[in-house]
Motif scaffolding. Structure first.
Motif, mmCIF file in Angstrom:
data_model
loop_
_atom_site.group_PDB
_atom_site.id
_atom_site.type_symbol
_atom_site.label_atom_id
_atom_site.label_comp_id
_atom_site.label_asym_id
_atom_site.label_seq_id
_atom_site.Cartn_x
_atom_site.Cartn_y
_atom_site.Cartn_z
ATOM 1 N N UNK A 212 0.822 -1.203 0.000
ATOM 2 C CA UNK A 212 0.000 0.000 0.000
ATOM 3 C C UNK A 212 0.860 1.258 0.000
ATOM 4 N N UNK A 213 2.047 1.186 0.597
ATOM 5 C CA UNK A 213 2.956 2.333 0.568
ATOM 6 C C UNK A 213 3.438 2.608 -0.853
ATOM 7 N N UNK A 214 3.947 1.578 -1.537
ATOM 8 C CA UNK A 214 4.497 1.780 -2.870
ATOM 9 C C UNK A 214 3.405 1.988 -3.921
ATOM 10 N N UNK A 215 2.184 1.546 -3.622
ATOM 11 C CA UNK A 215 1.067 1.773 -4.547
ATOM 12 C C UNK A 215 0.309 3.033 -4.172
ATOM 13 N N UNK A 216 1.017 4.028 -3.667
ATOM 14 C CA UNK A 216 0.442 5.327 -3.346
ATOM 15 C C UNK A 216 1.397 6.407 -3.835
ATOM 16 N N UNK A 217 1.034 7.650 -3.605
ATOM 17 C CA UNK A 217 1.886 8.765 -4.022
ATOM 18 C C UNK A 217 2.813 9.221 -2.901
ATOM 19 N N UNK A 218 3.114 8.339 -1.951
ATOM 20 C CA UNK A 218 3.959 8.731 -0.819
ATOM 21 C C UNK A 218 5.390 9.007 -1.258
ATOM 22 N N UNK A 219 5.921 8.196 -2.165
ATOM 23 C CA UNK A 219 7.327 8.291 -2.543
ATOM 24 C C UNK A 219 7.542 8.901 -3.915
ATOM 25 N N UNK A 220 6.508 8.924 -4.752
ATOM 26 C CA UNK A 220 6.645 9.466 -6.098
ATOM 27 C C UNK A 220 5.294 9.991 -6.567
ATOM 28 N N UNK A 221 5.276 11.007 -7.425
ATOM 29 C CA UNK A 221 4.001 11.523 -7.932
ATOM 30 C C UNK A 221 3.377 10.577 -8.941
ATOM 31 N N UNK A 222 2.109 10.793 -9.231
ATOM 32 C CA UNK A 222 1.410 9.947 -10.199
ATOM 33 C C UNK A 222 2.069 9.994 -11.573
ATOM 34 N N UNK A 223 2.538 11.165 -11.971
ATOM 35 C CA UNK A 223 3.137 11.309 -13.299
ATOM 36 C C UNK A 223 4.412 10.499 -13.453
ATOM 37 N N UNK A 224 5.018 10.097 -12.349
ATOM 38 C CA UNK A 224 6.264 9.326 -12.362
ATOM 39 C C UNK A 224 6.003 7.831 -12.527
ATOM 40 N N UNK A 225 4.740 7.411 -12.409
ATOM 41 C CA UNK A 225 4.384 5.993 -12.392
ATOM 42 C C UNK A 225 3.925 5.522 -13.758
ATOM 43 N N UNK A 226 4.020 4.203 -14.015
ATOM 44 C CA UNK A 226 3.385 3.655 -15.213
ATOM 45 C C UNK A 226 1.866 3.735 -15.109
ATOM 46 N N UNK A 227 1.212 3.559 -16.229
ATOM 47 C CA UNK A 227 -0.235 3.777 -16.286
ATOM 48 C C UNK A 227 -0.989 2.858 -15.324
ATOM 49 N N UNK A 228 -0.605 1.581 -15.283
ATOM 50 C CA UNK A 228 -1.337 0.646 -14.424
ATOM 51 C C UNK A 228 -1.168 1.000 -12.949
#
Length: 297
Positions: A212-228
């Motif tokens: 749940x930590x890594x699948x949130x915006x705690x460490x990186x913004x949404x734009x930094x993540x892959x689409x899924x």
């Protein structure tokens, strides 16, 4: 010759004694409920006073997150983490929320240990006006610890250059942390009454904590993540707590209509994120209510 007098045997009452019992009702008076809740909450704080390692570890761990991750990304290019001037400023919101989340996720452990040691059974047969005071005491205890940890993190972030939100912003942070903690505490207490033992509860905590930590915006913004992963993070309640707090650190002129997150399907405003957290807390409370009633019956 005088006859022998046989002493008469005392009359034995074979009817069983009637033990008066104080009825236990969920419809207790407010005064009795508050008194029981305060007494049970005091018990938890006495345990914390005798073994303060939980609070100490809960304060040291987020400070280590701030220091280590802040140092790790201190040379990151500007603009990589949105409008943040430094990664410490970006990370502060995530550390506040994740610390509160982790503490609330562990809320069921004291209840589980009470179950295993037999103390919970004593409470359930005690003449309580309302057994829901057991749950209320645990929630108050976890909320208090979360606020203490949040104050320490905000102070440490200010020392590291992240700044401090204004008074209204600090109040909004308290509300966001409260809603998240209430929802997660309710789920954790529900697991404490469902699972067979503390080993299973700890396993659930370990399995859900870091994902749940890594699948949130705690460490990186949404734009930094892959689409899924953007989609997953947009469904994570932690993101709806992190992004409003992060916005408070970056904007002193915030409002309920301020856009705090660009989800794949819509723009999430500050007020919308708070409503999502409120709905999450309410749904968690509604979900565990029938379970608690059956367990307390």
């Amino acid at each position: 010759m005088s006859g022998t007098v046989t002493p008469s045997k005392p009359e034995i009452n074979w009817q069983p004694d009637v033990v008066s019992q104080v009825p236990v009702s969920d419809k207790a008076g407010v005064g009795e409920f508050v008194q029981e809740t305060l007494a049970l909450t005091k018990r938890l704080f006495i345990q914390l006073k005798r073994r303060p390692s939980t609070l100490i570890a809960g304060v040291i761990q987020p400070l280590m997150w701030l220091i280590l991750f802040g140092a790790l990304f201190q040379n990151a290019p500007k603009g990589l983490f949105g409008e943040s001037l430094s990664y410490a400023q970006f990370l502060s919101a995530g550390v506040i929320v994740f610390t509160a989340f982790a503490g609330a996720l562990n809320a069921g452990l004291p209840v589980m240990f009470d179950r295993e040691f037999g103390f919970l059974n004593r409470l359930l047969v005690a003449p309580l006006a309302s057994r829901f005071s057991i749950v209320a005491a645990s929630a108050i205890y976890i909320v208090a610890l979360s606020f203490i940890q949040a104050v320490v993190i905000v102070a440490a972030s200010a020392v590291m250059g992240a700044g401090v939100p204004n008074i209204a912003g600090l109040g909004a942070i308290a509300l966001i942390v409260f809603l998240l903690v209430i929802g997660m505490t309710a789920l954790s207490l529900g697991l404490a009454f469902v699972l067979p033992g503390h080993i299973e509860l700890i396993a659930v905590i370990f399995v859900t904590n870091l994902p749940l930590l890594f699948a949130s915006t705690a460490l990186a913004p949404l734009s930094f993540m892959p689409k899924w992963l953007q989609l997953v993070a947009s469904l994570n309640p932690l993101s709806y707590a992190i992004e409003p707090i992060r916005y408070l650190y970056l904007h002193g002129d915030w409002s309920l209509g301020s856009v705090v997150m660009e989800a794949p399907w819509a723009s999430i405003t500050f007020g919308g994120a708070v409503l999502v957290l409120f709905a999450f807390a309410a749904a968690a409370l509604v979900l565990i209510s029938p379970l608690l009633r059956r367990r307390f019956a």
